[in-house]
Every structure is written in C-alpha cells, then in structure tokens.
Scaffold this motif. Structure first.
Motif, PDB file in Angstrom:
ATOM      1  N   GLN A 102      34.314  39.793  38.722  1.00  0.00           N
ATOM      2  CA  GLN A 102      33.133  38.934  38.707  1.00  0.00           C
ATOM      3  C   GLN A 102      32.342  39.177  37.431  1.00  0.00           C
ATOM      4  O   GLN A 102      32.002  40.304  37.085  1.00  0.00           O
ATOM      5  CB  GLN A 102      32.238  39.231  39.914  1.00  0.00           C
ATOM      6  CG  GLN A 102      30.964  38.393  39.936  1.00  0.00           C
ATOM      7  CD  GLN A 102      30.032  38.786  41.061  1.00  0.00           C
ATOM      8  OE1 GLN A 102      30.425  39.487  41.989  1.00  0.00           O
ATOM      9  NE2 GLN A 102      28.781  38.336  40.966  1.00  0.00           N
ATOM     10  N   SER A 103      32.065  38.081  36.730  1.00  0.00           N
ATOM     11  CA  SER A 103      31.221  38.131  35.537  1.00  0.00           C
ATOM     12  C   SER A 103      30.129  37.101  35.707  1.00  0.00           C
ATOM     13  O   SER A 103      30.372  35.890  35.614  1.00  0.00           O
ATOM     14  CB  SER A 103      32.055  37.837  34.285  1.00  0.00           C
ATOM     15  OG  SER A 103      31.246  37.859  33.129  1.00  0.00           O
ATOM     16  N   GLY A 104      28.897  37.547  36.004  1.00  0.00           N
ATOM     17  CA  GLY A 104      27.825  36.605  36.302  1.00  0.00           C
ATOM     18  C   GLY A 104      28.148  35.831  37.559  1.00  0.00           C
ATOM     19  O   GLY A 104      28.440  36.422  38.605  1.00  0.00           O
ATOM     20  N   ASN A 105      28.144  34.500  37.455  1.00  0.00           N
ATOM     21  CA  ASN A 105      28.473  33.666  38.604  1.00  0.00           C
ATOM     22  C   ASN A 105      29.914  33.166  38.572  1.00  0.00           C
ATOM     23  O   ASN A 105      30.260  32.219  39.281  1.00  0.00           O
ATOM     24  CB  ASN A 105      27.522  32.452  38.656  1.00  0.00           C
ATOM     25  CG  ASN A 105      26.104  32.859  38.988  1.00  0.00           C
ATOM     26  OD1 ASN A 105      25.873  33.903  39.590  1.00  0.00           O
ATOM     27  ND2 ASN A 105      25.145  32.039  38.576  1.00  0.00           N
ATOM     28  N   ASP A 106      30.739  33.796  37.754  1.00  0.00           N
ATOM     29  CA  ASP A 106      32.134  33.391  37.636  1.00  0.00           C
ATOM     30  C   ASP A 106      33.056  34.481  38.179  1.00  0.00           C
ATOM     31  O   ASP A 106      32.808  35.676  38.001  1.00  0.00           O
ATOM     32  CB  ASP A 106      32.507  33.128  36.178  1.00  0.00           C
ATOM     33  CG  ASP A 106      31.779  31.927  35.593  1.00  0.00           C
ATOM     34  OD1 ASP A 106      31.439  31.003  36.374  1.00  0.00           O
ATOM     35  OD2 ASP A 106      31.546  31.922  34.367  1.00  0.00           O
ATOM     36  N   LEU A 107      34.139  34.030  38.822  1.00  0.00           N
ATOM     37  CA  LEU A 107      35.246  34.916  39.170  1.00  0.00           C
ATOM     38  C   LEU A 107      36.376  34.622  38.202  1.00  0.00           C
ATOM     39  O   LEU A 107      36.784  33.461  38.033  1.00  0.00           O
ATOM     40  CB  LEU A 107      35.692  34.690  40.612  1.00  0.00           C
ATOM     41  CG  LEU A 107      34.712  35.148  41.697  1.00  0.00           C
ATOM     42  CD1 LEU A 107      35.257  34.848  43.078  1.00  0.00           C
ATOM     43  CD2 LEU A 107      34.427  36.642  41.569  1.00  0.00           C
ATOM     44  N   VAL A 108      36.888  35.651  37.557  1.00  0.00           N
ATOM     45  CA  VAL A 108      37.895  35.475  36.519  1.00  0.00           C
ATOM     46  C   VAL A 108      39.149  36.275  36.879  1.00  0.00           C
ATOM     47  O   VAL A 108      39.083  37.248  37.637  1.00  0.00           O
ATOM     48  CB  VAL A 108      37.366  35.937  35.135  1.00  0.00           C
ATOM     49  CG1 VAL A 108      36.150  35.126  34.731  1.00  0.00           C
ATOM     50  CG2 VAL A 108      37.038  37.430  35.146  1.00  0.00           C
ATOM     51  N   GLU A 109      40.272  35.825  36.339  1.00  0.00           N
ATOM     52  CA  GLU A 109      41.510  36.596  36.462  1.00  0.00           C
ATOM     53  C   GLU A 109      41.670  37.471  35.231  1.00  0.00           C
ATOM     54  O   GLU A 109      41.521  36.997  34.098  1.00  0.00           O
ATOM     55  CB  GLU A 109      42.728  35.685  36.600  1.00  0.00           C
ATOM     56  CG  GLU A 109      44.040  36.462  36.743  1.00  0.00           C
ATOM     57  CD  GLU A 109      45.251  35.557  36.835  1.00  0.00           C
ATOM     58  OE1 GLU A 109      46.021  35.513  35.858  1.00  0.00           O
ATOM     59  OE2 GLU A 109      45.411  34.881  37.879  1.00  0.00           O
ATOM     60  N   VAL A 110      41.950  38.736  35.458  1.00  0.00           N
ATOM     61  CA  VAL A 110      42.202  39.686  34.376  1.00  0.00           C
ATOM     62  C   VAL A 110      43.681  40.028  34.413  1.00  0.00           C
ATOM     63  O   VAL A 110      44.194  40.501  35.427  1.00  0.00           O
ATOM     64  CB  VAL A 110      41.350  40.953  34.518  1.00  0.00           C
ATOM     65  CG1 VAL A 110      41.543  41.860  33.308  1.00  0.00           C
ATOM     66  CG2 VAL A 110      39.883  40.596  34.690  1.00  0.00           C
ATOM     67  N   ARG A 111      44.326  39.757  33.302  1.00  0.00           N
ATOM     68  CA  ARG A 111      45.779  39.925  33.253  1.00  0.00           C
ATOM     69  C   ARG A 111      46.143  40.843  32.091  1.00  0.00           C
ATOM     70  O   ARG A 111      45.714  40.628  30.959  1.00  0.00           O
ATOM     71  CB  ARG A 111      46.441  38.560  33.087  1.00  0.00           C
ATOM     72  CG  ARG A 111      47.944  38.569  33.263  1.00  0.00           C
ATOM     73  CD  ARG A 111      48.435  37.151  33.436  1.00  0.00           C
ATOM     74  NE  ARG A 111      49.878  37.073  33.425  1.00  0.00           N
ATOM     75  CZ  ARG A 111      50.571  35.955  33.484  1.00  0.00           C
ATOM     76  NH1 ARG A 111      49.917  34.795  33.562  1.00  0.00           N
ATOM     77  NH2 ARG A 111      51.888  35.965  33.470  1.00  0.00           N
ATOM     78  N   ASP A 112      46.890  41.880  32.410  1.00  0.00           N
ATOM     79  CA  ASP A 112      47.298  42.874  31.411  1.00  0.00           C
ATOM     80  C   ASP A 112      46.096  43.405  30.636  1.00  0.00           C
ATOM     81  O   ASP A 112      46.135  43.581  29.422  1.00  0.00           O
ATOM     82  CB  ASP A 112      48.345  42.295  30.463  1.00  0.00           C
ATOM     83  CG  ASP A 112      49.649  41.935  31.167  1.00  0.00           C
ATOM     84  OD1 ASP A 112      49.894  42.472  32.261  1.00  0.00           O
ATOM     85  OD2 ASP A 112      50.410  41.118  30.630  1.00  0.00           O
ATOM     86  N   GLY A 113      45.002  43.632  31.376  1.00  0.00           N
ATOM     87  CA  GLY A 113      43.824  44.257  30.786  1.00  0.00           C
ATOM     88  C   GLY A 113      42.916  43.336  30.003  1.00  0.00           C
ATOM     89  O   GLY A 113      41.957  43.799  29.385  1.00  0.00           O
ATOM     90  N   LYS A 114      43.162  42.011  30.032  1.00  0.00           N
ATOM     91  CA  LYS A 114      42.335  41.067  29.285  1.00  0.00           C
ATOM     92  C   LYS A 114      41.933  39.901  30.192  1.00  0.00           C
ATOM     93  O   LYS A 114      42.722  39.449  31.026  1.00  0.00           O
ATOM     94  CB  LYS A 114      43.080  40.539  28.052  1.00  0.00           C
ATOM     95  CG  LYS A 114      43.461  41.622  27.045  1.00  0.00           C
ATOM     96  CD  LYS A 114      44.216  41.027  25.873  1.00  0.00           C
ATOM     97  CE  LYS A 114      44.615  42.108  24.873  1.00  0.00           C
ATOM     98  NZ  LYS A 114      45.373  41.542  23.717  1.00  0.00           N
ATOM     99  N   THR A 115      40.711  39.406  30.007  1.00  0.00           N
ATOM    100  CA  THR A 115      40.251  38.255  30.772  1.00  0.00           C
ATOM    101  C   THR A 115      41.088  37.035  30.403  1.00  0.00           C
ATOM    102  O   THR A 115      41.185  36.660  29.231  1.00  0.00           O
ATOM    103  CB  THR A 115      38.769  37.967  30.494  1.00  0.00           C
ATOM    104  OG1 THR A 115      38.000  39.126  30.842  1.00  0.00           O
ATOM    105  CG2 THR A 115      38.289  36.783  31.306  1.00  0.00           C
TER     106      THR A 115
END
Length: 613
Positions: A102-115
C-alpha cells in the motif's frame, strides 16, 4: 525492528560474504546475510530453500528485505490483511518474487523488489483488514487430493517459471458481485461481474481462470481470452506437474460435461470424481459413485451412468479404493480410477459375478469381496493391488501372493526402478514378516515405521525391526545388525514435522546410514555408516543426506539450544537457530557444497559450506 534486527543494520548490498572459522570441520564456510530473523509466519523461504524474505521498518515506513536487499518503502508491505502473516510469494527457484503493498490510497504489485503497477485505489479511511480490494487466490482445490499446497492462499499467483504473475482486483463494495478484474503481468482484463477465486491456476505458463460476465454466463479464460459461454463452470483441476487442466461445464439442460485443455466432451449429467493423468487423459464417474451396498444392485439401479475413461464408458459406477504414498503407507483418500505415472495405463474396480475385481489395462483380475488398494510402480511398468476375501491378498503383476490376516497387508513399497517390491505382512499363523520380491523374512515383533527402503538402483534393500523391548535389528540384504533402537531424523518444530527415513542408502547404494542411542552413558546419540560409528551427540539430528557422489554425509545437529552442521563426523560452527521450514533448506547443492539457513545475532544468513575437491 519488529523482533529482529532493524533494517539499518542490514546492508543494502546483495550479499555479504564472511569466511567463518570452521572448528573441527575443514571447509570454506561463507555466510551471506539475508535479512532480520522473524517469528514464524513473518518470514518466507523460497521452495528451493535458498532465498529469504522478511519485513523491516524504516521509521514508520514498511519494507521487505529480500536476500539482504531492502525493497521500496511503503505504508504497508506484504500484509496478509489478517495481521497474522506476511503475504509474499517466491518462484520455485527463488529467483523471482511478488507481493502487494500500500502506497497512500493505492495498492501496488511489487515484483522482483520493484514497484510494477497500481492494482487498485481505495477511499481514505477504508478498513483494509476487513475488506481488501485485492482478494486472495485459493489454490486448495485445483489439484488432486493429497497434493501438498502450503500455504494455499495468496494475493499474487506466480507461474511455475516465475515469469508471469496474476493478481485479482475487486473494486466493488464488500459482498457485491461486480467490479472484478484480472491483472496478468500488469495488463488489466475487461470487467467481470465475478471471478471464482477457487478456480484460478497457471497451467505451464498459461493463466486459466473462471469468470462471469454481466449476462450471468460463465467463461473459461485463457490468459486474456474468454472462452465459450456456459451456465456453469466448476471443478477446475490441474495435474501434479501443472501441464494439463480439466473442468466441468454446463450448458442449458444437457447437464455437465468434462473438458480437458479447453476441449469439452459430451454431456453426461452429474459428473463426479474427475481424475487427470500426467499426459492429459481424463477419467470420471457420473451417477452413483462409491455407493454403499451390493455393487450389482447399484449398477442395475444406475442405468446409463458409469465410469468413463477418455470419455468412453468402461464400467458401471466405480467402486472406491485407496492408493499409497511414496513411503508405501495407505492414504485415506479414495478414488474410482488410477492412472500410472506416465498416464498410459489405467486401473479401476468393477462389479463382477460373486464380488468385485480390479481391472488393469482392460484385463479383469480375479474376484474378491473388496479391492482395498491399487498402485502402479514409479516407472509405470508394474502394478499391485490388495484384494480381500476373508484374508488379504497382494496381487503383483497379476500374481497372487499368499493370504494374510484381513488387515495384515501394509507398507507396500516399490523400488524407484520399479522392478522390486516389498510389503509388511501379518497373519496369526506366520506372524509379522517383511515380504521382499515375494519372499517372506523370518518373523519379528514389529517394523520400525518408515524404515523400509531400496537403494536408488534397486540392487539393495534395508529395513529395521523390533526384536524385543531392548533390541532392534537392521536388516540389510538379509543380514542383521543389532542396535538398541533407532533415532528418527525429524525436525523439532511442527506440525507438520519434516520426517526423514530412519535409515537410507547413499545414491550409489554402497553405504547405509542410521542413528541409534549408544547405551554407554557417554556417546549419546550415535550415527553409524555401514556399522562404523561416525558421529556422537546428546542432541537430535535433522536433514541427513549423502552428497550426490556418495563420498560425504551431512546432517544438522541440535544440541543444548545450538545448531550446527556436521559433515563426515566433523562439526562446524554453532548458530543460535536454523530454519527448517521446508525439505530443501539444508542440502547438498553438488558433491562438495552444502547449504543451510542459519540464524545468528538476530539475522538470517545463507551458509554455504565448500568441502573442496
């Protein structure tokens, strides 16, 4: 740092190699710092046992440390949303990873250590612990019963190679059937009214899932392409090596049909018990499956229903039987049909005049009151089953062995070469014996559990028996060696514990290992190879193994709350703990290199032991 070292004490470099004094073990030992030590469920080890991920804090910001490298900082990172564990996945080889943050109001996928991309956004103040826009994908139901999937529910689903990742977003309100999207490698699907989270799987490198459109029709989606419209889709099943898939589909009033790899068979009705072979063959029953009572009456009452193999009826409704696991133990899982490991052979049970019979490759066996267990050899060339007719009879490749007590046959084991077999036999007249290739041993009191084994090449066998209350024997190719008892090689934590055979051969079959309590008051628990004492400890032993060339033997020792590696009887440096979370965390990588995950001073390190040569 949440119970472990904080992130500021973990370097940002990928590895930190430190030569370690080896003590009595003459070897080059390298430690690579992987991250902070955490409590159970708050760290993840890759399936290959060599990679590690754990959460850490930078002030109020969360991050995941992967193999010693700090990931990006977030408000929340890899939360399971229940707060009891982190939700993080590695590929089988540990080279790829994925999680949701979670970054602020966003849910993000982190893949191989990078957003990688934004999955969904939500309103400020939303209680994500009770309703996350990214639900978990449940893998418990897409494999045959007995297939091990642990843990079985993650927000990110990774393909076998790690090259592709799938994640589902639900932007509707909790409980609503709308606003479902599938992201495959960041590419967003059209909106679906529903995605069945129990029917999502990678087959080879293709994503297969079941989704419903706004017209209330269901579609089997392959990657980003929806298939035909159905009134219902259920029972998505993937075979054990993830190379083929099966499903059930219904259209109109014609009933359910079984499909394999996207190709649908004819409508049958109430299909049950779908079995998918390694080569994509399929079997199933419809109507009454495993009904109680006289099988002939069941068959007569069922009419057109029956057992189908490759969509062709082969028998009336199947009679259930069990199969065995790799250790020869009967599994409490019933099936109505069994394919051989290569998928080319098939076995089932059918009603015949006077009882039931096993049918293997279309050949009907002799008649029994019941067929209890059927199994094919690892090379698919041989088969056995247990028939009961007052006594229990093992039938190996069609040849009936002498009868035993009604429950007197167990622990049936094939050699890995497939051409040898063994089982435990009990009868009131002959007592308890081990039968090897059809020949019974002298009687004994009891078999040491899980001790029967064949060498890799099938040329040798060994098992252990209890002679009396104070004496056991190891039987190796018919020759007995007396020991007080055997000490199991098992992990300290569980359930489930990771259990290893109490005695086993080196790869070339020339050496045999076992552990036993030497009753001299000094030696403690002793490991012997071919009867020669090699190692003594007052603690326990875990993860025993020979090197691939059979020249070295290694085991992890736990003694006085310290943990160390011993190779060929010589002990290396001690660690505060070592991770024993899967069978691959402590093993030989090649004939001269052993690897394990050790814990020291609040940090986890990959410990690589080079024996030279």
């Amino acid at each position: 740092g949440g119970g472990g070292v904080n992130a500021t004490s973990a370097p940002n470099s990928p590895v930190t190699n430190q030569p370690v004094a080896a003590g009595a073990l003459a070897a080059n030992i390298q430690e690579t710092l992987l991250g902070p030590s955490k409590q159970a469920a708050m760290f993840v080890v890759s399936p290959d046992g060599g990679h590690y991920a754990a959460p850490a804090m930078h002030g109020s910001r969360e991050l995941i440390v992967i193999d010693g490298v700090d990931g990006p900082e977030f408000d929340h990172a890899a939360h399971s949303w229940s707060g009891q564990a982190i939700d993080f996945v590695f590929s089988a080889d540990g080279k790829h990873s994925a999680y949701v943050a979670q970054s602020g109001n966003d849910l993000v996928e982190v893949r191989d250590g990078k957003t990688a991309f934004t999955i969904a956004s939500f309103k400020a103040g939303t209680n994500l612990a009770s309703s996350s826009p990214v639900p978990t994908i449940d893998q418990r139901f897409v494999h045959s019963p007995g297939y091990q999937v642990t843990p079985n529910s993650h927000q990110c689903l990774m393909s076998p190679s790690g090259a592709h990742v799938a994640v589902v977003a639900h932007v509707g309100n909790a409980g609503e059937s709308s606003g479902f999207y599938m992201f495959l490698d960041g590419v967003k699907s059209p909106e679906y009214s529903s995605i069945d989270l129990r029917q999502v799987a990678f087959v080879a490198e293709k994503l297969i899932y079941v989704a419903q459109t706004n017209d209330h029709k269901w579609h089997l989606v392959v990657n980003d392409k929806p298939g035909s419209a159905y009134d219902g889709l259920k029972n998505l099943l993937v075979n054990d090596d993830d190379s083929h898939y099966a499903f059930l589909a219904a259209a109109g009033e014609s009933g359910w049909s079984a499909g394999v790899d996207g190709v649908l068979g004819a409508p049958r009705g109430g299909i049950q018990g779908v079995v998918l072979a390694s080569n994509g063959r399929v079997a199933y029953s419809f109507g009454v499956v495993g009904a109680y009572g006289d099988p002939h009456q069941v068959a007569a009452a069922c009419g057109a229903c029956g057992l189908y193999v490759d969509h062709h009826q082969v028998a009336p409704p199947g009679q259930p039987f069990s199969r065995t696991d790799e250790a020869g133990m009967r599994m409490g899982l019933s099936a109505s049909v069994l394919f051989s490991p290569d998928g080319k052979r098939v076995a089932y049970v059918k009603a015949v005049p006077g009882g039931v019979a096993a049918v293997i490759d279309g050949k009907v066996g002799r008649t029994y009151d019941a067929i209890e267990t059927i199994q094919f050899s690892p090379d698919s060339r041989h088969d056995f089953y247990v028939g009961r007719r007052n006594s229990a009879f093992v039938v190996y490749d069609g040849q009936e062995m002498p009868g035993e007590d009604a429950s007197g046959v167990s622990n049936f084991l094939f050699s890995k070469t497939g051409d040898r077999f063994a089982y435990l036999a009990k009868s009131a007249q002959a007592g308890t014996r081990m039968v090897i290739d059809g020949k019974a041993s002298p009687r004994f009191n009891g078999l040491v559990p899980n001790s029967m084994s064949f060498s890799e090449d099938g040329k040798h066998y060994a098992y252990a028996v209890q002679v009396n209350g104070s004496t056991s024997q190891i039987i190796r190719d018919g020759v007995a060696t007396n020991v007080t008892s055997l000490i199991p090689f098992t992990t300290r934590t569980g359930p489930p514990h990771i259990d290893f055979p109490p005695l086993f051969f080196s790869g070339d079959g020339t050496r045999l290992i076992w552990a036993w309590p030497k009753p001299d008051g000094v030696s403690g628990n002793t490991i012997s190879i071919d009867g020669q004492e090699m190692l003594h400890s007052h603690g326990g032993y875990e993860f025993p193994g020979f090197s691939p060339d059979g020249k070295h033997f290694a085991t992890m020792i736990r003694d006085a709350n310290k943990y160390s590696l011993a190779v060929d009887g010589k002990t290396g440096p001690a660690y505060d703990d070592f991770l024993e979370v899967n069978p691959n965390v402590a093993r030989f990588l090649d004939s001269h290199t052993f690897r394990f995950l050790g814990v020291k001073n609040g940090s986890v390190s990959r410990v690589t032991v080079n024996l030279g040569g």
